[in-house]
Design an enzyme around this catalytic site. Sequence first.
Site, mmCIF file in Angstrom:
data_model
loop_
_atom_site.group_PDB
_atom_site.id
_atom_site.type_symbol
_atom_site.label_atom_id
_atom_site.label_comp_id
_atom_site.label_asym_id
_atom_site.label_seq_id
_atom_site.Cartn_x
_atom_site.Cartn_y
_atom_site.Cartn_z
ATOM 1 N N ALA A 73 27.995 26.684 32.669
ATOM 2 C CA ALA A 73 27.727 27.789 31.751
ATOM 3 C C ALA A 73 27.357 27.305 30.350
ATOM 4 O O ALA A 73 26.600 27.967 29.643
ATOM 5 C CB ALA A 73 28.938 28.718 31.681
ATOM 6 N N GLN A 180 33.357 34.192 32.960
ATOM 7 C CA GLN A 180 34.692 34.710 33.269
ATOM 8 C C GLN A 180 34.630 36.042 34.022
ATOM 9 O O GLN A 180 35.678 36.571 34.410
ATOM 10 C CB GLN A 180 35.489 34.899 31.972
ATOM 11 C CG GLN A 180 35.719 33.628 31.183
ATOM 12 C CD GLN A 180 36.718 32.687 31.825
ATOM 13 O OE1 GLN A 180 37.501 33.081 32.688
ATOM 14 N NE2 GLN A 180 36.714 31.435 31.413
ATOM 15 N N SER A 198 29.162 30.061 35.988
ATOM 16 C CA SER A 198 29.800 28.762 36.186
ATOM 17 C C SER A 198 30.471 28.741 37.541
ATOM 18 O O SER A 198 31.205 29.666 37.888
ATOM 19 C CB SER A 198 30.838 28.512 35.083
ATOM 20 O OG SER A 198 31.557 27.330 35.328
ATOM 21 N N HIS A 200 32.797 26.501 38.754
ATOM 22 C CA HIS A 200 34.195 26.082 38.849
ATOM 23 C C HIS A 200 35.185 27.145 38.379
ATOM 24 O O HIS A 200 36.389 26.983 38.546
ATOM 25 C CB HIS A 200 34.420 24.754 38.110
ATOM 26 C CG HIS A 200 34.463 24.851 36.615
ATOM 27 N ND1 HIS A 200 35.637 24.943 35.908
ATOM 28 C CD2 HIS A 200 33.472 24.841 35.709
ATOM 29 C CE1 HIS A 200 35.370 24.983 34.613
ATOM 30 N NE2 HIS A 200 34.057 24.925 34.466
ATOM 31 N N CYS A 321 38.094 24.102 25.815
ATOM 32 C CA CYS A 321 37.141 23.267 25.079
ATOM 33 C C CYS A 321 37.625 22.955 23.671
ATOM 34 O O CYS A 321 37.123 22.050 23.029
ATOM 35 C CB CYS A 321 35.787 23.969 24.990
ATOM 36 S SG CYS A 321 35.032 24.240 26.600
#
Length: 375
Positions: A73, A180, A198, A200, A321
């Site tokens: 992402a 999300q 994304s 994962h 992050c």
Amino acid sequence: MLPDILDLDAQATSPLRPEALAAMLPWLEGRHWNPHSAHRGGRLAKAALETGRARVAARLGRPPKGLIFTSGATESNNLALKGVMELAPDQRLLTFATEHSCVLESARHLERLGVAITILPVQPDGLPDRAAYAAALAAGDVALVSAMWVNNEVGSIWPIAELASEAHAAGALFHTDAAQAFGKLELSAADVDLISLSAHKIGGPKGIGALWVKPGTPLAPLLDGGGQESGLRSGTQSPALAAGFAAAADLADPAINLPAAHALMDIALAALAEVPHSINGPDPLGANRWPGNLSVTFSGIDASRLISALPNIALSSGSACSSGSGKSSHVLAALGLPTPRARQTLRLGWQPSTPPAMLTEAIHRIAAAAKGLQR
């Protein structure tokens, strides 16, 4: 039997689903071909790649032609913002103060190149300030709006369909970071131009994501090279990662995940009642919050000390992050939470598949440790 580490860091990542691993293994163990090669092995690899593309797009409710595989992402968000604004450098980019750091840093990069950006405020519950948004659109010259569908720190679910409609009425394109939201909410109804995903976050492998691009959307590539991914993302594609992403997408059903997460939210709130706390963001039982997330402030407790006191629970104080940087959460600051309170805050996240006994045990341990530190 409970695992050695109790996982309450679901917004950071998710465990690889066995089905995703099984789909990947043939392409890791022997089918090594480059999908850009013309020989039979290359054609098999290309077919696997395109099958994966179609399956991910099907979960998204969009045609596969617009789905561009990326490394995740972060790359998708960079491609969306920089790719649109490179072709509209004299117009503005609008985004919001609670966006993921990769969106905000991409915006700041563009600003250093001379692009005008506007970072809009949010309400104290983490939802958009609609009056500020309307005023920014009315000022004109907006090329692109970027807004996250589900916030990764406080779980707020944004009215993306409405925001996109207002952007289009003002002549702007609309991008959403749905990392999300994908597989958790039904995303097919909103008319948006670019969607970041994304793998994962839904039980797929790390190292792959996607940007869905609505046909006709002007977009410049970030990477130059062999012209893979419709010329928008050069570089050798991975059939293994695409197969794993597709297998996870097949199983990421909002009709199952949303009610499962709601049931776990009830368990989490009951267990948290053992210790004084406050919750940041929208009502945890309301329709404007993803029920797999709680941002919890424990008065008088430094969150880093609480995390250290619970080495067998996977926790964070905010975005994965930035949680190791020592900086206070920019999301909580945007909600108006003072820095001392932000430093007393944990982000608790669970998968829809999290065992109820594990969630209960983990939060009981958190509550006990918090009470001990509050004395």
